[in-house]
Design an enzyme around this catalytic site. Sequence first.
Site, PDB file in Angstrom:
ATOM      1  N   GLY A 163      -6.548   2.711  -0.004  1.00 20.18           N
ATOM      2  CA  GLY A 163      -6.845   3.586   1.118  1.00 20.18           C
ATOM      3  C   GLY A 163      -6.489   5.025   0.798  1.00 20.18           C
ATOM      4  O   GLY A 163      -7.182   5.959   1.235  1.00 20.18           O
ATOM      5  N   GLN A 205      -4.614   1.404   8.984  1.00 23.88           N
ATOM      6  CA  GLN A 205      -3.712   0.611   9.821  1.00 23.88           C
ATOM      7  C   GLN A 205      -4.442  -0.089  10.959  1.00 23.88           C
ATOM      8  O   GLN A 205      -3.910  -1.032  11.555  1.00 23.88           O
ATOM      9  CB  GLN A 205      -2.608   1.501  10.399  1.00 23.88           C
ATOM     10  CG  GLN A 205      -1.402   0.767  10.930  1.00 23.88           C
ATOM     11  CD  GLN A 205      -0.707  -0.093   9.883  1.00 23.88           C
ATOM     12  OE1 GLN A 205      -0.667  -1.310  10.001  1.00 23.88           O
ATOM     13  NE2 GLN A 205      -0.172   0.546   8.841  1.00 23.88           N
ATOM     14  N   HIS A 222      -4.982  -4.626   1.296  1.00 21.89           N
ATOM     15  CA  HIS A 222      -3.727  -5.362   1.444  1.00 21.89           C
ATOM     16  C   HIS A 222      -3.173  -5.321   2.861  1.00 21.89           C
ATOM     17  O   HIS A 222      -2.317  -6.137   3.217  1.00 21.89           O
ATOM     18  CB  HIS A 222      -2.688  -4.866   0.430  1.00 21.89           C
ATOM     19  CG  HIS A 222      -2.097  -3.527   0.725  1.00 21.89           C
ATOM     20  ND1 HIS A 222      -0.836  -3.357   1.234  1.00 21.89           N
ATOM     21  CD2 HIS A 222      -2.605  -2.281   0.570  1.00 21.89           C
ATOM     22  CE1 HIS A 222      -0.577  -2.071   1.379  1.00 21.89           C
ATOM     23  NE2 HIS A 222      -1.634  -1.395   0.986  1.00 21.89           N
ATOM     24  N   ASN A 277       0.355   4.771  11.404  1.00 22.00           N
ATOM     25  CA  ASN A 277       0.980   3.724  10.604  1.00 22.00           C
ATOM     26  C   ASN A 277       2.443   3.485  10.947  1.00 22.00           C
ATOM     27  O   ASN A 277       3.006   2.456  10.586  1.00 22.00           O
ATOM     28  CB  ASN A 277       0.851   4.056   9.113  1.00 22.00           C
ATOM     29  CG  ASN A 277       1.322   5.460   8.785  1.00 22.00           C
ATOM     30  OD1 ASN A 277       0.728   6.437   9.247  1.00 22.00           O
ATOM     31  ND2 ASN A 277       2.364   5.583   7.983  1.00 22.00           N
ATOM     32  N   CYS A 319      11.142   6.917   2.004  1.00 25.29           N
ATOM     33  CA  CYS A 319      12.283   7.012   1.092  1.00 25.29           C
ATOM     34  C   CYS A 319      11.910   7.953  -0.052  1.00 25.29           C
ATOM     35  O   CYS A 319      10.927   7.727  -0.748  1.00 25.29           O
ATOM     36  CB  CYS A 319      12.636   5.635   0.553  1.00 25.29           C
ATOM     37  SG  CYS A 319      14.197   5.575  -0.321  1.00 25.29           S
TER      38      CYS A 319
END
Length: 376
Positions: free
Chosen positions: A71, A177, A199, A149, A322
Site C-alpha cells: 500500500g 485500512q 496483508h 489506521n 516507534c
Amino acid sequence: MTRAYLDWAASAPLHPAARHAVDRVLTVGAGNPSSVHREGRAAKAILEEARAAVARLAGVSPSEVLFTSSGSEANAAAILGVARSRAATARRLLVGALEHPSVHLAAESARAFGAEPATLPASPSGVIDCEGVSFDADVCAVAIQLANNETGALQPVAALAAAAREAGAHLHCDAVQAAGKVDLPDVAARCHSLAISAHKLGGLAGAGALILRRGVELPALLPGHQERGRRGGSHSLAAIAAFGAVAAVAVDEAEQRRAHLADRGLRLEAIVREASSEVWIQAGEVPRVGGIVSATFPGVDGETLLVALDLAGVATAHGAACSTGAMEPSHVLLAMGLSPALARSTLRFSVGVDTTDDELALLAEVLPKAVRASRI
C-alpha cells in the site's frame, strides 16, 4: 500459554484462502507471467485471476488494477506520479493531517518535482475539517484516507472529492485500512486513484494494488514492461495470488464480516471502557470502521502498558510509531490536539474476523491490572 492477537490493524493473520493460493502457485512451478511458454501462461492465468478478484473488491475494471509491492508503494506511485505530471502547471498538493506516513513522506518527496505540500487540518474528533473547503486551479492533487489506521475514523472522502472535482485536481484515497470493512465501489467511483494492501485482508505482505481509474495516466514509479509498462519488476506471484484469494473472500463474505467486526468491535470497546474509569476513546463520537479502538489512559505510560499486556498474553499496539527505539508521539493524535503525554498514553486495540471470545475474555481479565501497574 493462551494469547490474544489484538493488532489486526497492523497485519491480519494469514487467511486459509491465502495459504491455499500460495500452495497452488508453488504447485504450478517457476513460470513467469511475462513468459509465453506453457508455464508462463499458467502463471499469467493466476495473475489475471487475482487482478479480477481485486477489481471486484474495488468495483472497477481489471484493467484499472496495477499491482505493487505494498500500500505504501501504491500511495507513493500515485502522489509522485501526479507531481511529476502536473506540478509544472498546478503546484499545491493537499494532504490530510491524519494520513499514513507513506503519504506524508511521498508528499515531501514530491517537492523535487515542484509540488508544494500543504496540510488539511484535523478536528479533535479525528476527522479532517472540511468546513468551507474549496480548492483553486493551483491544486494538482488531494490525498485523503478512507479510514484512519490509528483510530478507525472514516474520513470525508465524498466532500473532498466534490471540491477536487470542481478544481480539476487529482483525488487519491488511501483505502488500506478500510478494504474489507467498507464498501469500496462507491468510494472508487469518486477517486482518480486508490491504494489497497493485501496483508490487511489476511494475505501476504509484499503485495498491494494501485487502482488507477480509466483515463488517468501517471508516469511509472518503477520503469519496466510489466503491468502494461506502468510498474516494472517481476511479479511476486505467490503474494499476488494470495491477495486475489482474500479479496474474493472479502467480497463473498462482506455482510457477514462487517457484522462480525461491528459486534467484536463493540465488545472490545466495552472491555476497554470497563478497565479504567478515566479511559478516553479517540474518535469515539464519529463513524469508524469496525474493530479498531484507540484508547487513551491518562497518567499511564503507554510503553509500559504495551509490554505488560504482551507479557500477559495480549498483543496490541502503541498509538505511536516507534522511531530509533524511542516511542515518539503519534502525529495522528497530535494533529487531533492531544498533548505528547496523552499521545504516549494511548494504545490501539484491533480485532478481526477470527477474533475469538476467549481472546476478548483474556483482555478483560488482564487489562485492568495492567493499567494499574503502568501508572506513572
